[in-house]
Design an enzyme around this catalytic site. Sequence first.
Site, PDB file in Angstrom:
ATOM      1  N   GLY A  29       0.656  -1.186   0.032  1.00  0.00           N
ATOM      2  CA  GLY A  29      -0.038  -0.081  -0.167  1.00  0.00           C
ATOM      3  C   GLY A  29       0.800   1.356  -0.040  1.00  0.00           C
ATOM      4  CB  SER A  30       1.851   3.664  -1.882  1.00  0.00           C
ATOM      5  OG  SER A  30       1.809   5.009  -2.187  1.00  0.00           O
ATOM      6  N   GLY A  31       0.174   5.415   0.649  1.00  0.00           N
ATOM      7  CA  GLY A  31      -0.849   6.325   0.817  1.00  0.00           C
ATOM      8  C   GLY A  31      -0.216   7.924   0.745  1.00  0.00           C
ATOM      9  CB  ALA A  32      -1.618  10.901   1.905  1.00  0.00           C
ATOM     10  N   GLY A  66       2.441   7.823   3.592  1.00  0.00           N
ATOM     11  CA  GLY A  66       2.981   6.482   4.195  1.00  0.00           C
ATOM     12  C   GLY A  66       2.964   5.255   3.000  1.00  0.00           C
ATOM     13  CB  VAL A 106       1.370  -0.461   3.760  1.00  0.00           C
ATOM     14  CG1 VAL A 106       0.976  -1.592   4.874  1.00  0.00           C
ATOM     15  CG2 VAL A 106       0.472   0.899   4.298  1.00  0.00           C
ATOM     16  CG  ASP A 135      -9.977   8.300   5.721  1.00  0.00           C
ATOM     17  OD1 ASP A 135     -11.074   8.611   4.742  1.00  0.00           O
ATOM     18  OD2 ASP A 135      -8.837   8.108   5.295  1.00  0.00           O
TER      19      ASP A 135
HETATM   20  N1  LIG Z   1      -2.521  -4.112   8.428  1.00  0.00           N
HETATM   21  C1  LIG Z   1      -2.732  -4.314   7.197  1.00  0.00           C
HETATM   22  N2  LIG Z   1      -2.640  -5.415   6.523  1.00  0.00           N
HETATM   23  C2  LIG Z   1      -2.808  -5.634   5.293  1.00  0.00           C
HETATM   24  N3  LIG Z   1      -2.829  -4.250   4.292  1.00  0.00           N
HETATM   25  C3  LIG Z   1      -2.919  -3.205   4.971  1.00  0.00           C
HETATM   26  C4  LIG Z   1      -2.638  -2.813   6.289  1.00  0.00           C
HETATM   27  N4  LIG Z   1      -2.804  -1.631   6.579  1.00  0.00           N
HETATM   28  C5  LIG Z   1      -2.969  -1.076   5.477  1.00  0.00           C
HETATM   29  N5  LIG Z   1      -2.905  -1.984   4.573  1.00  0.00           N
HETATM   30  C6  LIG Z   1      -2.989  -1.637   2.945  1.00  0.00           C
HETATM   31  O1  LIG Z   1      -2.400  -0.313   2.817  1.00  0.00           O
HETATM   32  C7  LIG Z   1      -3.267   0.565   2.275  1.00  0.00           C
HETATM   33  C8  LIG Z   1      -2.648   1.722   2.710  1.00  0.00           C
HETATM   34  O2  LIG Z   1      -3.009   1.736   4.105  1.00  0.00           O
HETATM   35  P1  LIG Z   1      -3.324   3.361   5.076  1.00  0.00           P
HETATM   36  O3  LIG Z   1      -4.650   3.399   4.603  1.00  0.00           O
HETATM   37  O4  LIG Z   1      -3.152   2.844   6.431  1.00  0.00           O
HETATM   38  O5  LIG Z   1      -2.384   3.981   4.604  1.00  0.00           O
HETATM   39  P2  LIG Z   1      -2.556   5.703   4.363  1.00  0.00           P
HETATM   40  O6  LIG Z   1      -0.911   6.259   4.162  1.00  0.00           O
HETATM   41  O7  LIG Z   1      -3.232   6.358   5.334  1.00  0.00           O
HETATM   42  O8  LIG Z   1      -3.103   5.696   3.077  1.00  0.00           O
HETATM   43  P3  LIG Z   1      -4.283   6.902   2.322  1.00  0.00           P
HETATM   44  O9  LIG Z   1      -3.602   8.125   2.209  1.00  0.00           O
HETATM   45  O10 LIG Z   1      -4.707   5.989   1.273  1.00  0.00           O
HETATM   46  O11 LIG Z   1      -5.422   6.776   3.356  1.00  0.00           O
HETATM   47  C9  LIG Z   1      -4.580   0.185   2.674  1.00  0.00           C
HETATM   48  O12 LIG Z   1      -5.729   0.616   1.750  1.00  0.00           O
HETATM   49  C10 LIG Z   1      -4.555  -1.367   2.803  1.00  0.00           C
HETATM   50  O13 LIG Z   1      -4.803  -1.759   1.145  1.00  0.00           O
END
Ligand SMILES: Nc1ncnc2c1ncn2[C@@H]1O[C@H](COP(=O)(O)OP(=O)(O)OP(=O)(O)O)[C@@H](O)[C@H]1O
Length: 407
Positions: free
Chosen positions: A17-20, A22, A24, A183
């Site tokens: 995963g890749s968010g804003a 962070g 994962v 969220d």
């Molecule tokens: N514990 C976990 N197990 C498996 N996959 C996970 C887990 N936590 C997060 N992910 C995957 O990683 C993605 C991004 O995680 P998360 O939403 O916590 O990050 P973020 O940086 O806040 O992302 P965003 O900005 O999109 O909200 C999630 O949508 C999910 O698909």
Amino acid sequence: MLTNCQINNFQITSQIGSGAYGLVFHAVDIITENEYAIKAVVKSSSLNDFGKPTTDDNIKKSTVLQTQLYHFFKSFQNKLFLPTVDLDSIQCLDNAELARAPHYKEIAMQLKVHSHENVCTIHQILESPLATFIVMDYIPLDLFTAIVDREYFANNGLLVKKVFLQLCSALDHCQHKGVFHCDIKPENVLLDSNDNVHLCDFGLSTTCQYLAPNVCIGSSYYMAPERILYTSGNKDTVTSFPTSTGDVWSLGVILINLCCIRNPWLKAHQTEDSTFNYYTKNPSVLKRILPVSDELYSLLVRILQVDPYSRIDLRSLMKEVAELESFTVEGPLSNVPQLDEKLYDTFITGDRGMCLREMLKEGSEEDECVSETTPCESDEEWSKQFGASPFMQWAGNLSTVTNFSFR
Ligand SMILES: Nc1ncnc2c1ncn2[C@@H]1O[C@H](COP(=O)(O)OP(=O)(O)OP(=O)(O)O)[C@@H](O)[C@H]1O
């Protein structure tokens, strides 16, 4: 891409995963062979009150982190030995301390509520000069993929009830601990191999019981109208709205996702979204654009009340969903069993080891429904009547999810 990298005893296998702000990763404990998700969170002073970047270079932040991490690992021969941070000490941080270390806010919030079975558990926090690493349970499937790509719920009303009620239960627990998620969207709801919910991503969560109007936090599809644009009533006297009811609104949209594999509107904004505008004038528009049964429609209207103070409360919502006998007008979800006390308890607090699919196998052949798409009015028919296309197949608009996202 970080591959063959190791942090303490965790071998990173892939990025999931890749968010804003962070990234994962999937990781395996080389001693126990247990799987984990490790979220790398940017250590930054440029985060706002919700612990999120203040600028619109959101995508760049995680991309920059990716590059920085690559070089960081490389300079240590791909093996980092990092100190752990005591989880209790993070939970005890006060607001002033969290303001100085905003990336800890997400962690502190999740730690307050992660004892609940339907909240993703944090195991360790590892500290490096570049990023903080959150070691969590690895949960393989997210609700978005389950609904859209796998059509996981299309034939299984009991599973809709189980997942929705567990999500409500997680939120109820959070709210009783004074944490408001802010969220709620399918991407932040994970499903384990027994179809149990694990709520994740507390990056926007807050302990504020009230939020200012138009605060615009969350993701547009799921954001309550008062968080986007507050238009009715006397603006001068309105200073804030309850945070909890904003999350209830998001649940209403998720219930539609689960039952119809659609979103009702792009955003709950009267001037920018014609469907939502129609809805505010005549809620029965929902019945024209979605294949919802009369009883689900009645419930949706009580959830999706524009006035946040008129929305159904979480506990009543759970009870009503348990009692529903149909979600849609036709198809497999048009006949759904009511939950008796025992099954309700099994879903919410009971034997989580038992997969619902296993339980259903014990039922009749009819429970194993054949895949069938539920008929619904077409965009074209709608356009003839209203001159605008109010809805779309959800999956065809994936990019919009990101574009409209607050982040
Ligand atoms: N514990 C976990 N197990 C498996 N996959 C996970 C887990 N936590 C997060 N992910 C995957 O990683 C993605 C991004 O995680 P998360 O939403 O916590 O990050 P973020 O940086 O806040 O992302 P965003 O900005 O999109 O909200 C999630 O949508 C999910 O698909």
